[in-house]
Structures are given as C-alpha cells and as structure tokens.
Design a protein around this motif. Structure first.
Motif, PDB file in Angstrom:
ATOM      1  N   PHE A   1      60.202 -72.403 -67.615  1.00 50.86           N
ATOM      2  CA  PHE A   1      58.742 -72.194 -68.383  1.00 50.86           C
ATOM      3  C   PHE A   1      58.109 -73.281 -67.964  1.00 50.86           C
ATOM      4  O   PHE A   1      58.324 -74.549 -68.151  1.00 50.86           O
ATOM      5  CB  PHE A   1      58.867 -72.174 -69.888  1.00 50.86           C
ATOM      6  N   LEU A   2      57.001 -73.183 -67.328  1.00 49.97           N
ATOM      7  CA  LEU A   2      56.224 -74.273 -66.454  1.00 49.97           C
ATOM      8  C   LEU A   2      54.784 -74.309 -67.496  1.00 49.97           C
ATOM      9  O   LEU A   2      54.106 -73.518 -67.629  1.00 49.97           O
ATOM     10  CB  LEU A   2      55.530 -74.004 -65.231  1.00 49.97           C
ATOM     11  N   LEU A   3      54.592 -75.582 -68.024  1.00 52.85           N
ATOM     12  CA  LEU A   3      53.502 -75.694 -69.011  1.00 52.85           C
ATOM     13  C   LEU A   3      52.726 -76.676 -68.320  1.00 52.85           C
ATOM     14  O   LEU A   3      52.977 -77.992 -68.063  1.00 52.85           O
ATOM     15  CB  LEU A   3      54.005 -75.859 -70.495  1.00 52.85           C
ATOM     16  N   GLY A   4      51.331 -76.373 -68.264  1.00 48.71           N
ATOM     17  CA  GLY A   4      50.430 -77.584 -67.903  1.00 48.71           C
ATOM     18  C   GLY A   4      48.934 -76.966 -67.680  1.00 48.71           C
ATOM     19  O   GLY A   4      48.862 -75.688 -67.721  1.00 48.71           O
ATOM     20  N   ALA A   5      48.144 -77.733 -67.653  1.00 50.88           N
ATOM     21  CA  ALA A   5      46.691 -77.171 -67.514  1.00 50.88           C
ATOM     22  C   ALA A   5      46.526 -76.603 -66.026  1.00 50.88           C
ATOM     23  O   ALA A   5      47.302 -77.070 -65.268  1.00 50.88           O
ATOM     24  CB  ALA A   5      45.782 -78.581 -67.892  1.00 50.88           C
ATOM     25  N   ALA A   6      45.073 -76.154 -65.829  1.00 58.99           N
ATOM     26  CA  ALA A   6      44.787 -75.679 -64.801  1.00 58.99           C
ATOM     27  C   ALA A   6      44.610 -76.998 -63.694  1.00 58.99           C
ATOM     28  O   ALA A   6      44.302 -78.161 -64.110  1.00 58.99           O
ATOM     29  CB  ALA A   6      43.564 -75.297 -64.704  1.00 58.99           C
ATOM     30  N   GLY A   7      45.272 -76.777 -62.483  1.00 51.55           N
ATOM     31  CA  GLY A   7      44.972 -77.927 -61.598  1.00 51.55           C
ATOM     32  C   GLY A   7      46.311 -78.946 -61.591  1.00 51.55           C
ATOM     33  O   GLY A   7      46.068 -80.026 -60.929  1.00 51.55           O
ATOM     34  N   THR A   8      47.317 -78.638 -62.364  1.00 54.09           N
ATOM     35  CA  THR A   8      48.515 -79.480 -62.205  1.00 54.09           C
ATOM     36  C   THR A   8      49.391 -78.981 -61.203  1.00 54.09           C
ATOM     37  O   THR A   8      50.658 -79.512 -61.328  1.00 54.09           O
ATOM     38  CB  THR A   8      49.257 -79.442 -63.675  1.00 54.09           C
ATOM     39  N   GLY A   9      49.205 -78.065 -60.406  1.00 49.66           N
ATOM     40  CA  GLY A   9      50.259 -77.498 -59.356  1.00 49.66           C
ATOM     41  C   GLY A   9      51.228 -76.626 -59.695  1.00 49.66           C
ATOM     42  O   GLY A   9      52.101 -76.259 -59.200  1.00 49.66           O
ATOM     43  N   LYS A  10      51.149 -75.627 -60.835  1.00 51.89           N
ATOM     44  CA  LYS A  10      52.044 -74.689 -61.273  1.00 51.89           C
ATOM     45  C   LYS A  10      52.037 -73.598 -60.313  1.00 51.89           C
ATOM     46  O   LYS A  10      53.320 -73.148 -59.895  1.00 51.89           O
ATOM     47  CB  LYS A  10      51.619 -74.336 -62.645  1.00 51.89           C
TER      48      LYS A  10
ATOM     49  N   ALA B   1      60.775 -67.559 -63.514  1.00 53.99           N
ATOM     50  CA  ALA B   1      59.815 -68.644 -63.667  1.00 53.99           C
ATOM     51  C   ALA B   1      58.548 -68.126 -64.277  1.00 53.99           C
ATOM     52  O   ALA B   1      57.776 -67.414 -63.902  1.00 53.99           O
ATOM     53  CB  ALA B   1      59.696 -69.221 -62.298  1.00 53.99           C
ATOM     54  N   VAL B   2      58.032 -68.890 -65.500  1.00 51.58           N
ATOM     55  CA  VAL B   2      56.953 -68.320 -66.076  1.00 51.58           C
ATOM     56  C   VAL B   2      56.051 -69.580 -66.147  1.00 51.58           C
ATOM     57  O   VAL B   2      56.239 -70.779 -66.777  1.00 51.58           O
ATOM     58  CB  VAL B   2      57.224 -67.772 -67.658  1.00 51.58           C
ATOM     59  N   ALA B   3      54.858 -69.503 -65.834  1.00 49.12           N
ATOM     60  CA  ALA B   3      53.796 -70.423 -65.766  1.00 49.12           C
ATOM     61  C   ALA B   3      52.778 -70.323 -66.737  1.00 49.12           C
ATOM     62  O   ALA B   3      52.171 -69.259 -67.027  1.00 49.12           O
ATOM     63  CB  ALA B   3      53.239 -70.772 -64.372  1.00 49.12           C
ATOM     64  N   TYR B   4      52.531 -71.129 -67.539  1.00 47.75           N
ATOM     65  CA  TYR B   4      51.600 -71.317 -68.562  1.00 47.75           C
ATOM     66  C   TYR B   4      50.306 -72.211 -68.419  1.00 47.75           C
ATOM     67  O   TYR B   4      50.681 -73.375 -68.504  1.00 47.75           O
ATOM     68  CB  TYR B   4      52.215 -71.300 -69.998  1.00 47.75           C
ATOM     69  N   ASP B   5      49.309 -71.476 -68.582  1.00 46.56           N
ATOM     70  CA  ASP B   5      48.140 -72.547 -68.192  1.00 46.56           C
ATOM     71  C   ASP B   5      47.600 -72.781 -69.539  1.00 46.56           C
ATOM     72  O   ASP B   5      46.879 -72.050 -70.160  1.00 46.56           O
ATOM     73  CB  ASP B   5      47.097 -71.656 -67.455  1.00 46.56           C
ATOM     74  N   ASP B   6      47.760 -74.088 -70.029  1.00 47.42           N
ATOM     75  CA  ASP B   6      47.204 -74.612 -71.128  1.00 47.42           C
ATOM     76  C   ASP B   6      45.870 -74.620 -71.321  1.00 47.42           C
ATOM     77  O   ASP B   6      45.211 -74.983 -70.364  1.00 47.42           O
ATOM     78  CB  ASP B   6      47.913 -76.003 -71.487  1.00 47.42           C
ATOM     79  N   GLY B   7      45.226 -73.969 -72.417  1.00 45.34           N
ATOM     80  CA  GLY B   7      43.808 -73.988 -72.567  1.00 45.34           C
ATOM     81  C   GLY B   7      43.157 -72.619 -71.677  1.00 45.34           C
ATOM     82  O   GLY B   7      42.283 -72.231 -71.984  1.00 45.34           O
ATOM     83  N   GLY B   8      44.085 -71.802 -71.120  1.00 40.37           N
ATOM     84  CA  GLY B   8      43.434 -70.392 -70.655  1.00 40.37           C
ATOM     85  C   GLY B   8      43.563 -69.556 -71.512  1.00 40.37           C
ATOM     86  O   GLY B   8      43.447 -69.644 -72.808  1.00 40.37           O
ATOM     87  N   GLY B   9      43.842 -68.203 -71.318  1.00 41.26           N
ATOM     88  CA  GLY B   9      43.707 -67.057 -72.127  1.00 41.26           C
ATOM     89  C   GLY B   9      42.397 -66.481 -72.111  1.00 41.26           C
ATOM     90  O   GLY B   9      41.885 -66.336 -73.273  1.00 41.26           O
ATOM     91  N   TYR B  10      41.771 -66.608 -70.892  1.00 38.15           N
ATOM     92  CA  TYR B  10      40.107 -66.031 -70.820  1.00 38.15           C
ATOM     93  C   TYR B  10      40.125 -64.511 -70.919  1.00 38.15           C
ATOM     94  O   TYR B  10      39.212 -63.842 -71.322  1.00 38.15           O
ATOM     95  CB  TYR B  10      39.865 -66.590 -69.254  1.00 38.15           C
ATOM     96  N   LYS B  11      41.022 -63.858 -70.733  1.00 37.82           N
ATOM     97  CA  LYS B  11      41.118 -62.443 -71.196  1.00 37.82           C
ATOM     98  C   LYS B  11      41.455 -62.109 -72.512  1.00 37.82           C
ATOM     99  O   LYS B  11      41.937 -61.067 -72.777  1.00 37.82           O
ATOM    100  CB  LYS B  11      42.091 -61.674 -70.073  1.00 37.82           C
ATOM    101  N   ARG B  12      41.118 -62.680 -73.495  1.00 38.31           N
ATOM    102  CA  ARG B  12      41.246 -62.403 -74.884  1.00 38.31           C
ATOM    103  C   ARG B  12      40.326 -61.111 -75.222  1.00 38.31           C
ATOM    104  O   ARG B  12      40.796 -60.436 -76.101  1.00 38.31           O
ATOM    105  CB  ARG B  12      40.588 -63.521 -75.720  1.00 38.31           C
ATOM    106  N   PHE B  13      39.194 -61.009 -74.476  1.00 38.01           N
ATOM    107  CA  PHE B  13      38.714 -59.863 -74.904  1.00 38.01           C
ATOM    108  C   PHE B  13      39.546 -58.431 -74.110  1.00 38.01           C
ATOM    109  O   PHE B  13      39.041 -57.484 -74.610  1.00 38.01           O
ATOM    110  CB  PHE B  13      37.262 -59.685 -74.216  1.00 38.01           C
ATOM    111  N   MET B  14      40.308 -58.641 -73.471  1.00 43.56           N
ATOM    112  CA  MET B  14      41.273 -57.748 -72.839  1.00 43.56           C
ATOM    113  C   MET B  14      42.773 -57.953 -73.622  1.00 43.56           C
ATOM    114  O   MET B  14      43.561 -57.627 -72.798  1.00 43.56           O
ATOM    115  CB  MET B  14      41.278 -57.699 -71.397  1.00 43.56           C
ATOM    116  N   ALA B  15      42.764 -58.405 -74.587  1.00 44.30           N
ATOM    117  CA  ALA B  15      44.055 -58.571 -75.339  1.00 44.30           C
ATOM    118  C   ALA B  15      44.844 -59.815 -74.941  1.00 44.30           C
ATOM    119  O   ALA B  15      46.083 -59.498 -75.332  1.00 44.30           O
ATOM    120  CB  ALA B  15      44.553 -57.336 -75.460  1.00 44.30           C
ATOM    121  N   ALA B  16      44.501 -60.491 -74.135  1.00 46.16           N
ATOM    122  CA  ALA B  16      45.472 -61.561 -73.767  1.00 46.16           C
ATOM    123  C   ALA B  16      45.715 -62.521 -75.025  1.00 46.16           C
ATOM    124  O   ALA B  16      45.022 -62.403 -75.773  1.00 46.16           O
ATOM    125  CB  ALA B  16      44.646 -62.512 -72.645  1.00 46.16           C
TER     126      ALA B  16
END
Ligand code: SF4
Lengths: 272, 685
Positions: B19-28, B261-276
């Motif tokens: 599991f890869l966890l980090g903000a956008a721009g951290t190289g995931k 390998a699963v990458a998670y962009d901390d702070g993302g989830g922009y598609k919440r209007f599409m059920a993200a």
C-alpha cells in the motif's frame, strides 16, 4: 515530428493506399464525417462481431449452447464450427489476444481472434486462428494480404513475449508460426498458411521498409495525395481533398474493425 | 528521469501486497510505473498484469512508460478503469449474468447506453410524467431532472446499494419541506421505470453495467477462474477515487493475485460526486502486508504547504504552521467587474510568458465557466496573444451554433415532424452554411423566405428585387439550392445519412465554403456518430418511426443534454496553450504546472457543491450511516472538500499561485466566499 506511432494493419494499409489519408486520420486526427453504413453492411458487421464474441467465449471455456444465441445466422455459424471447425493444436488458448512489437521507434500491433501457443516436438510454436464471416478468399490472395503478413511477422519477431513464463527470447522461429483462416461460408476448407524463415526475411524487410518510409514522411512532413483516384471513392476526406469528382463506392464494413486507440466508453456523466 | 528514492525502490521490488500512501506529487505513480516495468523485465508476461487507473486519460502515461522503456515486445497488457473493465467483462460474460441479473431476454446481446442515450431514454420517461404533473414546483430544468435521476442510479450501483435501498435512503434521511418527499417519490418512479425498461430490452447504462459486474460477475466462479488464471499482478493507482464497487473488486482480486500495489493519494477523492470513497479505500491498507509512506514531495515547496494549511486552519479550525504562506502567492489581481479581472490578468500572464514560462506551465482554474466569463477570459487571452485550451470534460452540444444550424436544416427537411425552428435559428443556420453571408443579410432572407407554419423555406422568387440585389445573386442561388435539396430528401432517409449528405454533398462543397470547413466537419462528424448510435438503439429505447427518432434527437439536443464525447468546438485547441479548467477537471487530469490562477477566488463556487435535490451524493455514500441529513453535515462536507481541493492544487503547483478576483459576481452581488476569506493573511502580505 518525432513521435512514436502505434501501427496496426489498418494504418499500414492506409499509408500504402494514400499517405495523405494516413496523415489526416492517424497523425492529425482530423475528424471528417464518414458515410454511415447501409443497413445490410451494418447487420453483417454486427453479426460478425457477435460471432467473434461467441468464439471468444467458447475458447474461454464458457460453453455456450447454440440455442442460447439469439441470432439464427450466428447460431448456424456456431453449429458449423462445432461440426467442422479447424483442428486446434494442444497448447495455451489465448482468444482476442494483442501483441505489440517495437520496430525502430514505433510499435506494430496485431490482434488475433485466437492464438494458440505451446510446444510440439520440444519446440515452441504459435498458431493464429482468424474467423471470417464474409466472402471467402483464395489462399493465394490471403498470402499477399497485410493481415497475414503482419500477424506472422509479429509472432516471429515478438512471439517470445507470449510464453507463459515469459520465455527467454523475443522471437519464435518463423517455421513454427502459422495462421488459419476459417470461413463460415466454407467451413470444411480452412486456409492454413505456414510461415518460413525465407519468407520472414523478405516480409520483415518489407515491413521495415514501410516503416522507414513513414519515418521519412514524418521527417519531411510530406503527405502527398494518392494518384489512385479509386482510393478516393471510399475515403471520408474526399471533399477535404477536393476529390469529389472521384465518385463514391457503396460502403461496406471491413470484417475486423480494429480499434487501437484508447476509447472513452462514455457511459459516465460529467464531473462537476 | 530523476533518481528513485529508497521508498520508491522498495515499492518497485516488493513481492507481496503493498500500500503506497502519500500526497500528490510524492512519486507514487512513478513508483507504480517502474514496478510495472520491473515485473515485465523479470519476465512476467504482460498478459498477467492488470493496471487500474482512475481516469481513462491516465492510461496513456502507463503505456508511454512501457513504450519508452525499450523492454521489447509485449502481449495484451491491460490498463483500464473500473467502469471500462466492468463494461467489457459484462459484455464478455453476458450469458452468465443476463438471466440471474433479471434481464427478460437473456439471449439477446446487450446494448450499452452511452450517457447521451441514457439521457434520451430517461427524457422519454420523465416527459410523460411531467405531463401528468410529476416534479411540479421543483425548480429544475428537465435536463437537470434527467441528469440527477441518472446520478441516483449510478450512485446506487457504484456504492453497492440496491436501487430500492438508495431510494429509501434519500427519502428517510430528508428533514426539510414535505414537498421534497413527493419529488423523491416521483424520482423513485422514474428510476424504477428506467431500470425496468433496460431489463426488458437488454439495455445497460452505467449503473446496470456496474451492478451486473459488482453483484453478479465478481462473485461468479467462472469469472473467478478466468481472473485467477490470467492475472498474477495487480497495480492500482489512485485507489482513493475508486467507489465501494471498485474497492470490492480490488479486494476480491487481491485474494488471487501474487502481488498487488495500491497507491492512495492522501487528500484526493475528487470523484465523491461519482461515489468515490476515500475512507473505504484507505482501509485496504489492512489487506496489504507492506505499507510505504511517501513523504518527500517533488512538486510543492514548503510555502505551498503553508498556504494549504492557512486554508485548513480557517475552514477546519486546525492549527497548522502557516509561516511563509504569502510567498506562495505571486500576485493578487482584483477588479470591480469580471471584465476588469480578465483584462488585468491577461497582461500579467503574457509577462510571465515573456520572461520564459511556457504557456503549458500555466493553468487557469475556475469553479464554473459560464458563457460570459468564458468569452471575457478567452477574449483577453487572445488580445494578449496567448494560446489556450479548454480542458473540457463534457459539454452540451446545443451550445455549438453549427449543431443548432445543422439540426435546423434537419427539422426543415422533415416538416411533418412538427418542429418549427425560430426565424432567428434559420438566419443563424444560413450564416453558418453560406460562406460570406453576414448575419444582417441572413436575417433579411429568413424574414422574407422562412415560414414557421409548415415549416418551410419559400422559393427565392418571393424576394423583392431590391433585396435580391442587396443579397447578391451568388448567395441567393445557394439559398435556393439549399431549399431544393432539403425538399428533395426522402422521408425514409435515416437521420445520420441525412446529416452526412447535408455536409458532404452540400455545405462542405466549395461553392458554399471555399476553404475546407474543419470545425464544421468535426461538429458534423459528432452529429453523424450520435445519430447513428441513436438509430441503432432506437427500437430498444422505444422509438419506432424515423419521425420519432428525428424528433427525439433534435429535442434531446435542444433540451441541453450533455454528451460524453463532445466535438472540438470553435477553433482547434492548442494543446500547448494555457489550460483553462474547472477545479475537478484539473485535479483529475493530475497535471502539474508552474503557475496556477485561481480565478474568481472570492466566488462561493469554490465552496459550493452541486445543488441536486433529487440525488444526494453524500447520503448515497455506502459508508454513511442512514441518519438525517443536516445543514451542519453539509457545511462540514463543503469545508472538507474545499480543504482537499486546495491541498490538491498546491500539491500540483511547482511555482506560485495567482489569485484573480472580481468584487462583483455576474448578478452584481459582492463576492466574499470562504476561500477568499481564508486566504486573507496571504493576500495582505
Ligand atoms: S480523398 Fe483521396 S487523396 Fe484525399 S485522403 Fe482520401 S484517398 Fe487520399
């Protein structure tokens, strides 16, 4: 221009038929409306696609009975295939399989209806099967056809990438590569074409030469209109090119409508 | 490529679920791409690898990485999105799911409804209901009703909820005026009818495709066998944009893959209007043996983080360090009216470009781009000589004048359909069809020759001589040619063939348009393809005659139905120009730039969520408890979303931010939205 292109059979043929068309369609991606197919062609295309789907399911082991098929003609084709389909060699069955092989800085792409890979007599082999629901063609014509030439060459050059454990080479010996066309219209007489090393040497050189011509055209940005006005009779860019006087041929669908672009399936609504 | 970090190298080498966890721009994403190349280089056949991305546009980056790696031939590498995969697999395994899925004719092959066709089907359903008084007093345009009803269907499926459960949730959690419950009940009737129709005619919109995949296929043993035999390695980028249905699939697949390998962009989830469902996605960490924290940001400077902290402190009452936040702001452009704002902004951007910033390193991000703002902004950029392009995700075809024009001719060719374009429409269509004909003369022709009764064009002999002379013989003859051509069309000609012929046989010919009409061709190409799709699905949608198909097509476009594949409208865009994008469009595209302009910074649009009385994305979220929906909850969500937006933007900015604002909005009201207030300390400095 220095881009790397993904070259399929359709694109190679377009380049050979008319460089301007290749440029407009594949490089500039200039949208120009194409004539809608007539009802008959559209139905034939849809049936052909349905039959390919039926075959894909069959080789995935889904075991669909013919009576579960809605369309009578497709049902008939499947029965014919069950009764007199070509012999399938033992090996790994890979329906609707794509193979991508670099050539220079570009990539060649083939999509096989069914690919069988395995070992016989201690040597690896690959056999392509292609299902045809249109008019049957002679073997001599098929040997000249770019589908045959490209697919066989792709396997000879890149077939090593197919083997289950990754293989250790990139290529397969050409004499271990073959293609069988099975025509629903002539189910008892499949056309099998075997590749050879001598043929591959010539064929691959021809393909490389075309790719070199594409490179030259790219570097000179030179995309002349074809001299063969017959090509313009079936071309969507007729008006754009000012070739209206060429007239029109009735449009028919090619049996393998290839799509090698990434498509937006467009079921999704907009994001706010 | 820059040298890889230790954590990237570990990710690339991992031989188990990670599991890869980090903000956008951290190289995931880079790590995932390198991991893919590592697997291929180790001899893993491409056929056994599945890469799931959040957006179709992200597929190319992974493909490019493979192509540029020089790794040689590869076979059948699958890089796809969840919804694409769901559609593809449902089509392939249709015989396994059709009967248990409730389709009435399971042997009939499925027809997938593109978003525009789904809208047309829903439009047909609600038209009848509206006539009977449904949705009365609901201040929504019919197109909005249609899209919200489809949203409910999609959100239910993507959240793994049955349609009944979704309907129930919306009604049970509502606490406002009683009237709304009636609207929600009407909505329930419409979506149920839509679903029944789809089941009866083997039609699959997005919601049904996802539901079939999620509830029938993913657990089917045959499907399991197929996936188990095929996929040994799974790579998932941006799992935070996946829905509960998508996560369900990933979890199930992880049971049979050797590595994931699963990458998670901390702070993302922009598609919440599409059920993200970002919080559900984070729980996948528990299914992974290894967890890698990506902390080194390659993009955002510390002042960017400080700026995002400033916004968080204001919205979420946190106490994060904000030292240096003002350094993240390049300039504040402030005018009284929107015109002042855009006219000040353009020279500023031109200056940046003169000083060496490439235009593709500038993005203008805007909460919404109405027609007037679009005009003001693009005019100002043009005047400053700056190329630009609109990152358009979806668009409404009726906004394109040529679409209206070609459809005007379609309506006139078939007067029995009973659709009478206005005189203005005809004048506009004439201007766009005949090169050199200006709007004033076109209006005169329309006034004299167009009769809404019929509707029809009269012969040119009806024009008085003085007017004919003023318009000119060449133009007059073309008008007559057009009229005769329209009259000659066979009533049985399919609409797609009509539109194709109209363009190719007539309007694209040099006498009508001496130069090739490239924009017109793009528009016509879109129209022909859309019309073909409608014709092919017409029977299943319930349209039987050419007139019904034609009327539905024209009506649908005029009602403002949006399309998923819009034509390029206007001049061809310059992909290296300045990007103009909506907030989520930009965030989902994932592109980093040197300068971001936050346009209309004081607009409440930055903080707003779409007004959707018939479909509440948050109530329908699977993880939400079915408690009453309150204003406090809505405010908390708005704050959280804005906080995420700003975090996402600053993580994608390598240089500085330009704040551009107008004091008054388009209605002349003073603007002072939460973002503007939150940024006050940085603005002052
Ligand atoms: S119209 Fe003729 S010259 Fe023009 S692109 Fe087509 S085939 Fe080539």
């Amino acid at each position: 221009m220095s881009q790397s292109l993904l070259l399929s059979q359709g694109k190679l043929e377009a380049f050979l038929a008319c460089r301007r068309r290749f440029y407009l369609r594949s490089l500039r991606r200039l949208p120009w409306p194409a004539a809608p197919l007539g009802d008959e062609s559209e139905e034939a295309l849809a049936r052909g696609q349905q039959f390919h789907r039926v075959m894909e399911r069959h080789f995935l082991g889904l075991g669909i009975a013919p009576e579960e098929i809605d369309d009578g003609r497709v049902q008939h084709w499947q029965r014919q295939f069950q009764a007199s389909g070509p012999a399938i060699p033992d090996g790994q069955l890979l329906p609707e399989h794509r193979l991508t092989v670099p050539v220079g800085r570009h990539l060649l792409l083939g999509r096989f209806d069914l690919l069988v890979v395995g070992e016989a007599d201690g040597r690896a082999f690959a056999h392509i099967f292609d299902w045809k629901t249109g008019k049957a063609r002679r073997e001599a014509d098929l040997r000249q056809n770019w589908q045959t030439r490209l697919y066989l060459a792709l396997l000879a050059e890149g077939g090593g990438a197919l083997r289950a454990q990754g293989g250790n080479g990139r290529s397969l010996s050409p004499d271990r590569v073959s293609i069988t066309y099975w025509y629903a219209a002539e189910p008892d007489t499949p056309r099998t074409i075997r590749y050879t090393s001598a043929w591959h040497a010539q064929n691959w050189a021809d393909i490389q030469a075309i790719v070199a011509q594409i490179d030259a055209a790219l570097s000179q940005d030179n995309w002349p209109l074809t001299d063969d006005w017959d090509e313009c009779r079936r071309c969507a860019y007729q008006v754009y090119c000012g070739r209206q006087t060429a007239g029109h041929d009735p449009l028919t669908a090619t049996e393998e409508e290839e799509s090698d672009e990434l498509t937006d399936l467009s079921l999704e609504p907009q994001t706010p | 490529m820059a040298a890889l970090t230790a954590v990237q190298n570990e990710t690339i080498a991992a031989n188990t679920h990670s599991f890869l966890l980090g903000a956008a721009g951290t190289g995931k994403t880079t790590a995932l791409q390198q991991r893919l190349l590592r697997l291929l280089a180790d001899g893993e056949p491409a056929y056994t690898l599945l890469v799931l991305v959040a957006e179709p546009e992200h597929q190319q980056e992974f493909l490019d990485a493979v192509h540029q790696s020089g790794l040689g031939p590869y076979a059948d590498l699958k890089i796809t999105t969840y919804t694409q995969l769901a559609q593809e697999m449902v089509a392939l395994f249709w015989p396994l799911v059709a009967r248990p899925g409730g389709f009435i004719h399971p042997h009939r092959p499925p027809t997938f409804l593109s978003y525009d066709l789904a809208q047309l089907l829903m439009w047909g359903i609600i038209s009848a209901m509206l006539r009977e008084g449904a949705f009365s007093d609901l201040r929504l345009r019919p197109q909005q009703i249609v899209s919200q009803l489809l949203d409910t269907l999609n959100r239910a499926a993507l959240n793994g909820l049955s349609l009944e459960a979704a309907i129930e949730r919306q009604i049970d959690t509502w606490v406002g005026e009683a009237e709304r419950v009636r609207h929600l009940q009407d909505a329930a009737t419409a979506v149920t009818q839509f679903r029944r129709h789809c089941l009866a005619h083997s039609l699959l919109d997005l919601s049904l495709a996802v539901q079939m995949f999620d509830t029938q296929l993913v657990k089917h043993p045959e499907f399991h066998r197929y996936f188990r035999e095929r996929f040994r390695h799974l790579i998932v980028d941006n799992i935070e944009e996946q829905t509960p249905a998508g996560q369900n699939f990933v979890t199930q697949l992880m049971d049979s893959t050797q590595t994931t390998a699963v990458a998670y962009d901390d702070g993302g989830g922009y598609k919440r209007f599409m059920a993200a469902d970002p919080s559900g996605a984070k729980r996948l960490r528990l299914n992974c043996k290894l967890a890698f924290d990506f902390t080194q940001n390659f993009v955002a400077a510390p002042e960017m983080t400080a700026l995002a902290n400033l916004v968080d402190n204001f919205l979420l009452h946190t106490n994060l360090p904000t030292l240096g936040a003002e350094k993240a702001v390049e300039r504040v452009v402030n005018g009284r009216y929107r015109r002042d704002m855009t006219s000040q902004l353009a020279p500023l951007l031109a200056n940046l470009v003169d000083q060496g910033t490439p235009t593709n390193q500038i993005a203008i991000i805007v909460p919404y781009l109405d027609g007037a703002l679009h005009y003001l902004l693009t005019q100002a950029l043009q005047e400053a000589g700056l190329p630009y392009f609109l990152l358009r995700r979806r668009s409404s075809p009726r906004e394109e004048p040529r679409i209206r024009a070609w459809l005007t001719w379609l309506a006139l060719a078939y007067p029995t359909w009973g659709l009478a374009p206005s005189e203005y429409d005809v004048a506009e269509a004439l201007t766009l069809s005949i090169s050199g004909l200006d709007p004033a003369r076109a209006a005169l022709i329309a006034e004299r020759l167009y009769q809404t009764k019929g509707p029809r064009l009269l012969p040119i002999t009806e024009l008085p001589d003085w007017l004919a002379e003023r318009i000119g013989a060449h133009t007059i003859n073309l008008v007559e040619e057009l009229r005769l051509w329209l009259e000659a069309q066979s009533p049985t000609l399919p609409i797609d063939a009509f539109l194709y012929n109209l363009f190719n046989d007539l309007l694209a010919q040099p006498r009508f348009r001496p130069e090739p009409d490239i924009s017109g061709a793009a528009v016509c190409d879109w129209l022909v393809q859309s019309a073909t799709r409608l014709r092919q699905s017409a029977q299943a949608i319930g349209l039987t005659t050419p007139a019904e198909i034609g009327v539905t097509f024209i009506d649908g476009v005029n009602q403002g139905l949006v399309t998923a594949n819009p034509p390029e409208l206007g001049d061809p865009p310059d992909p290296n120009g300045i990007m103009i994008s909506t907030i989520y469009g930009y965030l989902l595209a994932g592109q980093r730039v040197t300068y971001q302009v936050w346009l209309e910074t004081a607009a409440t649009g930055w903080w707003d969520i779409p007004k959707q009385p018939l479909s509440n994305a948050f109530v329908l979220a699977q993880s939400r408890q079915p408690i009453l929906w309150s204003t406090e909850e809505e405010f908390a969500i708005r704050n959280q979303l804005l906080s995420n937006i700003i975090r996402g933007l600053t993580n994608r900015c390598t240089g500085r931010i330009i704040l551009a604002n107008s004091d008054l909005d388009r209605r002349g009201l003073r603007q002072e939205g939460p973002l503007w207030r939150a940024l006050q300390p940085a603005r002052k400095a």
